[in-house]
Motif scaffolding. Structure first.
Motif, PDB file in Angstrom:
ATOM      1  N   SER A 104       3.576   4.334   8.067  1.00  0.00           N
ATOM      2  CA  SER A 104       2.146   4.444   8.355  1.00  0.00           C
ATOM      3  C   SER A 104       1.772   5.864   8.788  1.00  0.00           C
ATOM      4  N   ALA A 105       2.559   6.433   9.713  1.00  0.00           N
ATOM      5  CA  ALA A 105       2.280   7.782  10.197  1.00  0.00           C
ATOM      6  C   ALA A 105       2.455   8.808   9.076  1.00  0.00           C
ATOM      7  N   GLY A 106       3.504   8.625   8.275  1.00  0.00           N
ATOM      8  CA  GLY A 106       3.758   9.562   7.189  1.00  0.00           C
ATOM      9  C   GLY A 106       2.669   9.528   6.132  1.00  0.00           C
ATOM     10  N   LYS A 107       2.224   8.354   5.764  1.00  0.00           N
ATOM     11  CA  LYS A 107       1.162   8.246   4.766  1.00  0.00           C
ATOM     12  C   LYS A 107      -0.152   8.843   5.297  1.00  0.00           C
ATOM     13  N   ARG A 108      -0.389   8.656   6.585  1.00  0.00           N
ATOM     14  CA  ARG A 108      -1.592   9.249   7.187  1.00  0.00           C
ATOM     15  C   ARG A 108      -1.505  10.772   7.151  1.00  0.00           C
ATOM     16  N   VAL A 122       7.770  15.087   4.807  1.00  0.00           N
ATOM     17  CA  VAL A 122       7.131  13.838   5.210  1.00  0.00           C
ATOM     18  C   VAL A 122       7.245  12.799   4.092  1.00  0.00           C
ATOM     19  N   SER A 123       7.067  13.237   2.861  1.00  0.00           N
ATOM     20  CA  SER A 123       7.227  12.319   1.723  1.00  0.00           C
ATOM     21  C   SER A 123       8.640  11.742   1.698  1.00  0.00           C
ATOM     22  N   ASP A 152      11.344   8.245  -6.364  1.00  0.00           N
ATOM     23  CA  ASP A 152      11.036   8.883  -7.646  1.00  0.00           C
ATOM     24  C   ASP A 152       9.888   9.873  -7.491  1.00  0.00           C
ATOM     25  N   ASP A 153       8.944   9.550  -6.617  1.00  0.00           N
ATOM     26  CA  ASP A 153       7.799  10.427  -6.375  1.00  0.00           C
ATOM     27  C   ASP A 153       8.256  11.745  -5.736  1.00  0.00           C
ATOM     28  N   VAL A 154       9.186  11.656  -4.806  1.00  0.00           N
ATOM     29  CA  VAL A 154       9.733  12.866  -4.175  1.00  0.00           C
ATOM     30  C   VAL A 154      10.424  13.733  -5.220  1.00  0.00           C
ATOM     31  N   ILE A 155      11.220  13.110  -6.078  1.00  0.00           N
ATOM     32  CA  ILE A 155      11.955  13.839  -7.116  1.00  0.00           C
ATOM     33  C   ILE A 155      10.986  14.511  -8.083  1.00  0.00           C
ATOM     34  N   ARG A 156       9.939  13.788  -8.434  1.00  0.00           N
ATOM     35  CA  ARG A 156       8.973  14.316  -9.411  1.00  0.00           C
ATOM     36  C   ARG A 156       8.148  15.455  -8.838  1.00  0.00           C
TER      37      ARG A 156
END
Length: 284
Positions: A104-108, A122-123, A152-156
Motif C-alpha cells: 500500500s505504501a509503495g503503490k502510494r 520502491v517498485s 515482470d514490470d520491474v524487469i521491463r
C-alpha cells in the motif's frame, strides 16, 4: 545513489548495510534524537522526526520507526521529507513482514512520485512484498500471479538495474509455483480418471511454464493420460519429446516403459501440439 538495502544483509548488520543506510541519513547528528514519546510537538521539524525514525530503525524498533515516518506524512504532507518518509515506511513495513502495508505504501509512493530516482527501488519492494507473501501451493495463487506481474514490470521498466536482476531470480520461482499448482490439479484429475481435464492442466505447464522444473513430470503425466485414452500417437510424441530434452530423467525412463508396455516406442509426430510447443522455444 539509490537506496537499496537487502533484507538479509541489513539484518546481518554488516558494514555494507551500514554504508547503504548512510545514503538516506541526513547530515544532522542523530545522537540523542530518538525518543519514545507518542505525542509530537505541533511545530516539530520534519527533519528531526525523520532522524528519530532512522535511529529507531537502527535499533531494530521497526514499529517505532514506522510510526515516526508516518508522523511526517501527517504533519508535513507536501514536503520532501514526506517523500523520503514514505519510501522508508515502505522499506520498514517490508522488513517487518507487513507486506500488505508495504504494498500500500509503495503503490502510494509510486502514484505520487513516479519519476523519483527511488521509484525503481520502491517498485522492487512492492514486487518483493507480493513475492514474499506467495501462499502455499494448495491455496489460490492469485497473489503469485500478482507477484509475477509486478516482477515482470520491474524487469521491463528498469532492465539495467540491480532490481531487475533480483526480480529475474524471483520470477523463476513464481513461475515454478504456478506450474506446480497446475500439476497438483492435473494429478488430481488423473487420479479421478478425468483424463481430458488432466491433459488440459499438463498442457498449461508444457506451453506456458516450459522452463520450470515441472515440465519433465508434465510430459510423463500427459503420456499417461493419452495412453489411458488410447491416443497412442500423442503419448509416443510426449515420451519422445521428454527423452530428447531430458534424456537422463527418471520421468523419461518411466514414460519409455509405459509406452513399451503396449508394444510401442517413443516416436515424435512433428505435427503434434507437443512437438510444436517445444519448437517455438527452440527446444527439441
Amino acid at each position: 545513489m539509490r537506496l537499496f538495502i537487502d533484507a538479509a544483509v541489513f539484518r546481518a548488520g554488516t558494514s555494507r548495510a551500514a554504508a547503504l543506510l548512510g545514503v538516506v541519513l541526513v547530515s544532522a547528528t542523530l545522537a540523542g534524537c530518538a525518543n519514545d514519546k507518542d505525542v509530537m510537538a505541533p511545530d516539530e521539524p520534519a527533519e528531526k522526526i525523520y532522524n528519530e525514525g532512522l535511529t529507531l530503525l537502527n535499533k531494530g524498533d521497526l514499529d517505532g520507526a514506522a510510526k515516526r515516518f508516518e508522523d511526517i506524512d501527517k504533519t508535513h504532507p507536501y514536503s520532501e521529507w514526506a517523500r523520503k518518509a514514505l519510501l522508508m515506511d515502505t522499506y520498514v513495513y517490508y522488513e517487518a513482514g507487513k507486506y500488505d502495508d508495504a504494498i500500500s505504501a509503495g503503490k502510494r509512493y509510486l502514484a505520487l512520485h513516479p519519476g523519483s530516482q527511488d521509484a525503481p527501488y520502491v517498485s522492487y519492494l512492492v514486487a518483493s512484498s507480493l513475492y514474499d507473501s506467495i501462499p502455499d501451493i494448495s491455496r489460490d495463487q492469485r497473489r503469485t500471479r500478482q507477484a509475477l506481474d509486478a516482477l515482470d514490470d520491474v524487469i521491463r521498466k528498469y532492465p539495467n538495474t540491480e532490481y531487475a536482476a533480483g526480480a529475474k531470480r524471483k520470477v523463476e520461482v513464481a513461475r515454478d509455483q504456478l506450474a506446480g499448482k497446475e500439476m497438483l490439479i492435473g494429478r488430481y484429475y488423473l487420479e479421478q480418471r478425468n483424463y481430458t481435464g488432466a491433459i488440459n492442466r499438463f498442457k498449461v505447464v508444457i506451453t506456458q511454464y516450459q522452463t520450470t522444473r515441472q515440465t519433465e513430470e508434465a510430459l510423463f503425466r500427459i503420456t499417461e493420460a493419452y495412453m489411458a485414452l488410447g491416443i497412442v500417437n500423442e503419448a509416443q510424441t510426449a515420451a519422445a519429446v521428454l527423452g530428447y530434452n531430458y534424456p537422463d530423467s527418471q520421468w523419461y525412463k518411466d514414460a519409455f516403459k509405459l509406452v513399451q508396455s503396449k508394444g510401442l516406442l517413443p516416436q515424435e509426430n512433428k505435427a503434434s501440439w507437443i512437438s510444436q510447443a517445444f519448437k517455438k522455444l527452440g527446444v527439441g
